[in-house]
Design a protein around this motif. Sequence first.
Motif, mmCIF file in Angstrom:
data_model
loop_
_atom_site.group_PDB
_atom_site.id
_atom_site.type_symbol
_atom_site.label_atom_id
_atom_site.label_comp_id
_atom_site.label_asym_id
_atom_site.label_seq_id
_atom_site.Cartn_x
_atom_site.Cartn_y
_atom_site.Cartn_z
ATOM 1 N N PRO A 13 0.871 -1.178 0.000
ATOM 2 C CA PRO A 13 0.000 0.000 0.000
ATOM 3 C C PRO A 13 0.908 1.227 0.000
ATOM 4 N N ILE A 14 0.389 2.346 -0.457
ATOM 5 C CA ILE A 14 1.183 3.568 -0.302
ATOM 6 C C ILE A 14 0.782 4.148 1.043
ATOM 7 N N TYR A 15 1.783 4.525 1.822
ATOM 8 C CA TYR A 15 1.556 4.872 3.232
ATOM 9 C C TYR A 15 1.162 6.329 3.399
ATOM 10 N N HIS A 22 5.203 2.551 11.962
ATOM 11 C CA HIS A 22 5.499 1.630 13.051
ATOM 12 C C HIS A 22 5.785 0.232 12.510
ATOM 13 N N GLY A 24 4.052 -2.346 12.328
ATOM 14 C CA GLY A 24 2.985 -2.929 11.505
ATOM 15 C C GLY A 24 3.192 -2.589 10.034
ATOM 16 N N TRP A 229 -9.083 8.034 -1.956
ATOM 17 C CA TRP A 229 -8.904 6.624 -2.300
ATOM 18 C C TRP A 229 -8.854 6.404 -3.813
ATOM 19 N N LYS A 263 -5.498 -6.144 6.234
ATOM 20 C CA LYS A 263 -6.914 -6.532 6.119
ATOM 21 C C LYS A 263 -7.859 -5.337 6.243
ATOM 22 N N ASP A 264 -7.392 -4.247 6.874
ATOM 23 C CA ASP A 264 -8.269 -3.092 7.048
ATOM 24 C C ASP A 264 -8.550 -2.365 5.742
ATOM 25 N N HIS A 291 -3.240 -9.323 4.566
ATOM 26 C CA HIS A 291 -2.594 -9.935 5.735
ATOM 27 C C HIS A 291 -3.204 -9.397 7.028
ATOM 28 N N GLY A 292 -2.857 -10.079 8.112
ATOM 29 C CA GLY A 292 -3.408 -9.680 9.413
ATOM 30 C C GLY A 292 -2.675 -8.480 9.987
ATOM 31 N N TRP A 293 -2.972 -8.176 11.208
ATOM 32 C CA TRP A 293 -2.350 -7.039 11.874
ATOM 33 C C TRP A 293 -1.256 -7.484 12.825
ATOM 34 N N VAL A 294 -0.287 -6.620 12.996
ATOM 35 C CA VAL A 294 0.677 -6.826 14.070
ATOM 36 C C VAL A 294 0.012 -6.255 15.316
ATOM 37 N N LYS A 300 -4.766 -3.609 18.327
ATOM 38 C CA LYS A 300 -4.076 -3.224 17.102
ATOM 39 C C LYS A 300 -3.125 -2.084 17.406
ATOM 40 N N MET A 301 -1.956 -2.173 16.801
ATOM 41 C CA MET A 301 -1.013 -1.091 16.995
ATOM 42 C C MET A 301 -1.416 0.031 16.067
HETATM 43 N N1 MSP Z 1 -2.853 5.131 2.440
HETATM 44 C C1 MSP Z 1 -3.591 3.950 2.681
HETATM 45 C C2 MSP Z 1 -3.262 2.883 1.650
HETATM 46 C C3 MSP Z 1 -3.558 3.263 0.248
HETATM 47 S S1 MSP Z 1 -3.111 2.009 -0.846
HETATM 48 C C4 MSP Z 1 -3.689 2.482 -2.323
HETATM 49 C C5 MSP Z 1 -3.248 3.408 4.075
HETATM 50 N N2 MSP Z 1 -2.117 3.818 4.603
HETATM 51 S S2 MSP Z 1 -1.585 3.430 6.065
HETATM 52 O O1 MSP Z 1 -0.310 4.078 6.193
HETATM 53 O O2 MSP Z 1 -2.559 3.750 7.036
HETATM 54 O O3 MSP Z 1 -1.428 1.888 6.111
HETATM 55 C C6 MSP Z 1 -0.633 1.226 5.182
HETATM 56 C C7 MSP Z 1 -0.606 -0.265 5.428
HETATM 57 O O4 MSP Z 1 -0.088 -0.567 6.708
HETATM 58 C C8 MSP Z 1 -1.978 -0.906 5.357
HETATM 59 O O5 MSP Z 1 -1.913 -2.081 4.582
HETATM 60 C C9 MSP Z 1 -2.288 -1.278 6.766
HETATM 61 O O6 MSP Z 1 -3.074 -2.415 6.862
HETATM 62 C C10 MSP Z 1 -0.885 -1.559 7.284
HETATM 63 N N3 MSP Z 1 -0.854 -1.494 8.720
HETATM 64 C C11 MSP Z 1 -1.115 -0.420 9.530
HETATM 65 N N4 MSP Z 1 -1.086 -0.835 10.834
HETATM 66 C C12 MSP Z 1 -0.803 -2.155 10.880
HETATM 67 C C13 MSP Z 1 -0.575 -3.085 11.890
HETATM 68 N N5 MSP Z 1 -0.655 -2.793 13.169
HETATM 69 N N6 MSP Z 1 -0.234 -4.342 11.498
HETATM 70 C C14 MSP Z 1 -0.073 -4.692 10.181
HETATM 71 N N7 MSP Z 1 -0.284 -3.838 9.218
HETATM 72 C C15 MSP Z 1 -0.717 -2.598 9.522
HETATM 73 O O7 MSP Z 1 -4.001 2.601 4.593
#
Ligand code: MSP
Length: 651
Positions: A13-15, A22, A24, A229, A263-264, A291-294, A300-301
């Motif tokens: 995903p783009i963050y 973190h 996760g 989005w 998964k979110d 995938h699941g969450w850390v 959830k973190m």
């Molecule tokens: N910007 C959107 C993604 C857009 S993709 C076209 C976004 N960004 S995010 O920074 O919030 O999260 C990015 C990724 O990190 C997501 O896949 C999200 O599920 C993952 N995680 C964020 N917290 C997490 C955990 N605690 N554990 C595992 N993955 C987690 O969503």
Amino acid sequence: MPESKKTFYVTTPIYYPSGDLHIGHTYTTVAADTLTRFKKQQGYDAYMLTGTDEHGQKIQKLAEKAGVTPKAYVDKTVAKIKDLWKLMNINYSQFIRTTDPEHVKSVQKIFKRFYEQGDIYKGTYEGWYCTPCESFWTETQLVDGKCPDCGRPVERAHEEAYFFKMSKYADRLLKYIEDHPGFIQPESRKNEMINNFIKPGLQDLCVSRTSFDWGIPVDFDPGHVVYVWIDALTNYITALGYLNDKPQLMDKYWPADLHLVGKDIIRFHTIYWPIMLMALDLPLPKTIYGHGWVLLKGGKMSKSVGNVVDPVELVKKYGVDPLRYHVLKEMKYGSDGVYNEDLLVANINSDLANDLGNLLSRTIAMTVKYFGGVIPAEQAAGEYDQDLKDTAREAIETYASYMDKLDFSRALQAIWQLIGRANKYIDETEPWILGKDESQKERLAAVLYNLTETLRIVSVLIAPAMPATAEKMQKILNVPDSVQTWESIQSFGHYPLGTQVEKCAPLYPRIDVKQYEKEQAEKKKAKKTQPKQKKQKQAEPKVPGVITIDDFAKVKMRVAKVLSCEKHPNADKLLVFQLDFGDEKRQIVSGIAKWYKPEELVGKKIIACTNLKPIQLRGVDSNGMILSAEKDGNLRVLTVDGDMPEGSEVG
Ligand code: MSP
């Protein structure tokens, strides 16, 4: 003409550059990097895309708070994200930013195309918006008035907006998902999407905003910016040059082989994104893996919850590869994984220092001791030797099949089975005894060759997950480039005879557990003695009506003895109680006159809530609430079973 390589396009995903990432987020990116390296090893032209999702109300608000422009804000945080990926040894092929001019241009063209072909229409949005999730919700979708995804408060939104006719594509999407079993992984997520979202009927999606301006402008309607989005999801194709001037990689890499997401955000990737692609007449990605969450101690973190674990700190303390190994091992296929520092330390000591580190240092030490670091003999094929070789064969096959299934945890386990077998082989062959007998020199050389060869195989297998460790091992073992390849481990015996190995320090020094425990205890103590800081908030449960233990703990209840009780001077339904809590006395007004005469409860021990905001009831102060049970018009005050002193806490 040489045959062109098979391609493999994987995306993270783009963050959101909304602060520090973190552990996760680190998991997703490490997983994508590991898979890309594995595919490259297997001869694919593998391309990994990552980047940042920089528009939206959330970023605009954060920038305002920081007193800078949104662009200045994201520039700074994006630089930190890039530093983190460098630190974690992430070898991405491209880093896309949604503020890149080429991306902006493509999104505007895509939006216009949707509008011109009638997929998008203009209307008015009335509903709720969750800014942290950048999600729209209708009244009925809210859970307890909050965002059904994250449980946080939502804001009322009422504005002119464009809408995407999602329902137009619903049947096509459903059929596609059903006809392509590998499209949504794991299977459980597919069922969730079908049953909870597609089958109940897709609502038209609001795809523009007018209440803020940090977004890609809709070029044919000033004042509107593209919903974040829509902007974000298209990154997977704009990065490949779709409708822009970047290098044209669409033909080569699209459709993507894998979108790796948490998964979110699987709903956005398996519903909105495929529909957008259908509208653009583009093929759909082959797999979307959620995938699941850390998790951290069951929750959830997340930044907003305030319980994040900083990967930079962990790398400083334990190193990059131990952290990569730990997250890949502990996140079991498709389910949540737990991050916990004790487990990280245990993994380092047991798997890395003991199993792998010892295998390497014992083998090298014996090779140096008995052969001056060079093994001259041919391989041997005794009972133990064959079993070791068979185990290596199986480990390679099992590892590869789990890697292809994205089950990194089991893939690593397969390698560690081989490492375990090799350690056992040392115990079985007892090289230190062979070393005492000159006539066993050849056998000893064969044993050490088999061990060195196994270590070479292990170094190739761990390279995708732990690239720096693999490199270090290969340097110690002096493995030529030609036998660091995937092909070279398809059969046993490619480690060149006569190679000189290097004396080495332990691969991973053991962590002193006593010292570690002492430090942890000191940290805990320091935390306890610190003035109480803002308590960590727990993630709010999504089940309607369910509260967290923290919510429950907010209500203070204590046992009190009724000292006296009188009728309220101005209200027939009320009684005025004087209560003794041991350390204090209080007056509480209670509406129970219908069920109790004033004298009836005097001397009894009742339970009262003591941290309710004081109020006046018909002119009389009331400082708390007496607990009672009521059913079918009957009411009874809660009393204490047995003798409990006044002031005892209830909970
Ligand atoms: N910007 C959107 C993604 C857009 S993709 C076209 C976004 N960004 S995010 O920074 O919030 O999260 C990015 C990724 O990190 C997501 O896949 C999200 O599920 C993952 N995680 C964020 N917290 C997490 C955990 N605690 N554990 C595992 N993955 C987690 O969503």
